[in-house]
Design an enzyme around this catalytic site. Structure first.
Site, PDB file in Angstrom:
ATOM      1  N   ASP A   1      -2.119   8.385  -3.478  1.00  0.00           N
ATOM      2  CA  ASP A   1      -0.999   7.615  -2.917  1.00  0.00           C
ATOM      3  C   ASP A   1      -0.494   8.198  -1.588  1.00  0.00           C
ATOM      4  O   ASP A   1       0.708   8.366  -1.396  1.00  0.00           O
ATOM      5  CB  ASP A   1       0.183   7.569  -3.901  1.00  0.00           C
ATOM      6  CG  ASP A   1      -0.229   7.294  -5.329  1.00  0.00           C
ATOM      7  OD1 ASP A   1      -1.227   6.572  -5.527  1.00  0.00           O
ATOM      8  OD2 ASP A   1       0.438   7.792  -6.253  1.00  0.00           O
TER       9      ASP A   1
ATOM     10  N   GLU B   1       0.598  -3.246  -6.673  1.00  0.00           N
ATOM     11  CA  GLU B   1       1.489  -2.121  -6.346  1.00  0.00           C
ATOM     12  C   GLU B   1       1.195  -1.645  -4.926  1.00  0.00           C
ATOM     13  O   GLU B   1       0.410  -2.242  -4.200  1.00  0.00           O
ATOM     14  CB  GLU B   1       1.260  -0.978  -7.344  1.00  0.00           C
ATOM     15  CG  GLU B   1      -0.176  -0.455  -7.357  1.00  0.00           C
ATOM     16  CD  GLU B   1      -0.476   0.449  -8.530  1.00  0.00           C
ATOM     17  OE1 GLU B   1       0.322   0.481  -9.486  1.00  0.00           O
ATOM     18  OE2 GLU B   1      -1.522   1.125  -8.502  1.00  0.00           O
TER      19      GLU B   1
END
Length: 325
Positions: A37, A207
């Site tokens: 991420d 997401e």
């Protein structure tokens, strides 16, 4: 005397200090360790990557950051924020996003992976005087601790618009919201209709939202698929407004069965003053089956003549050195 001279030459040419300058590309991953991420950003002519420490949830209780002057050679800064500084965060500290404002650095993060409004956790904010921290909890509580429009409060991205307004895009569970941040980042300003959280979910969204502006257009990007699976990928839309509508154009980042699986949850770095872009993302090596074994990579991202993003070629080489002038 000749023996001394030749000994000096041998020592000079074998000394390891010169090894780093010979590095032609960054290589992928760009630094060691399991990290996911990643948010890439530039502060003061230095590249920074803020990732998730990729481990079982109970061990995700701190953040490290990495800095570079050239995108190739990276320095690790350990534990810039951990749960000892955030009393309400117990685990699953995820997906940081950072912004500089008035010589302060505001670090947005998710924690606790809450599954309902009855649990404690959500999206928090920390603050520091330097990009490498140390960061401290800014609010003493989450900024968002409830589900709005079906969006789990995770995967936050702070976006500064052309008019100077800051927005927070966020959301898991296939829903994405945008909210207008107060100037001091302590809360939100309602939109004209009185709502605070506006849903902007595009088709296929799962997401990891991210946004940037190029030639006056808003490029909204997100991750699709399951984060532990090989189909994890990145898609995008283009709009004239930060609120959409966002009609899906297509995927631009995904696995290459010859290189790695599960390429996703990315960010984008633009070289200041240039139409030159790099995508920062995580992927899983072909040899790994553990869902947490993800590594951070950087590759070139380009556009076609119509302004559409060309599919990214994921590589083992990474990128060549680029210093910021």
């Amino acid at each position: 005397m000749k023996k001394i001279f030749y000994l000096f030459l041998a020592l000079f040419f074998s000394f390891p200090v010169f090894a780093q300058s010979d590095k032609k590309t960054s290589g992928n991953p760009v630094f060691k360790g399991w990290y996911a991420d990643p948010e890439g950003i530039i502060f003061d002519k230095t590249y920074w990557i803020y990732p998730t420490y990729s481990a079982p949830y109970e061990k995700q209780v701190h953040f490290d950051v990495f800095s570079s002057k050239d995108l190739v050679n990276w320095k690790k800064h350990d534990k810039i924020l951990d749960s000892s500084s955030v009393k309400w965060a117990k685990r699953a500290m995820w997906a940081p996003s950072i912004i500089e404002k008035d010589k302060k650095y505001y670090f947005f993060f998710g924690a606790n992976d809450i599954q309902s409004d009855q649990e404690k956790g959500g999206i928090g904010v920390a603050v520091a005087d330097k990009p490498e921290g140390p960061f401290r909890d800014y609010l003493g509580k989450p900024l968002i601790d409830k589900f709005h429009n079906g969006a789990q409060p995770i995967d936050q991205f702070v976006f500064k618009d052309k008019d100077g307004q800051y927005y927070l895009f966020y959301g898991g569970w296939r829903h994405c919201n945008v909210a207008k941040l107060k100037p001091d980042f302590t809360g939100f300003i309602p939109f004209e209709d009185g709502t605070i959280f506006r849903e902007v979910t595009p088709e296929g969204y799962v997401e990891g939202p991210f946004m940037f502006i190029r030639n006056g257009k808003y490029y909204f990007m997100w991750s699709e698929g399951g984060w532990t699976g090989p189909n994890y990928s990145v898609a995008y839309a283009i709009s004239d407004s930060p609120f959409g509508p966002f009609e899906r154009v297509g995927k631009i980042l995904q696995q290459d069965p010859n290189v790695a699986r599960g390429a996703g949850h990315h960010s984008v770095i633009q070289i200041p003053g240039k139409d030159e872009y790099y995508i920062v993302y995580h992927r899983r090596p072909l040899t790994e089956t553990d869902g947490n074994h993800r590594e951070t990579c950087v590759d070139v991202m380009t556009f076609d003549s119509k302004g559409l993003i060309n599919p990214v070629k994921i590589t083992f080489d990474g990128v060549k050195p680029v210093t910021i002038k």
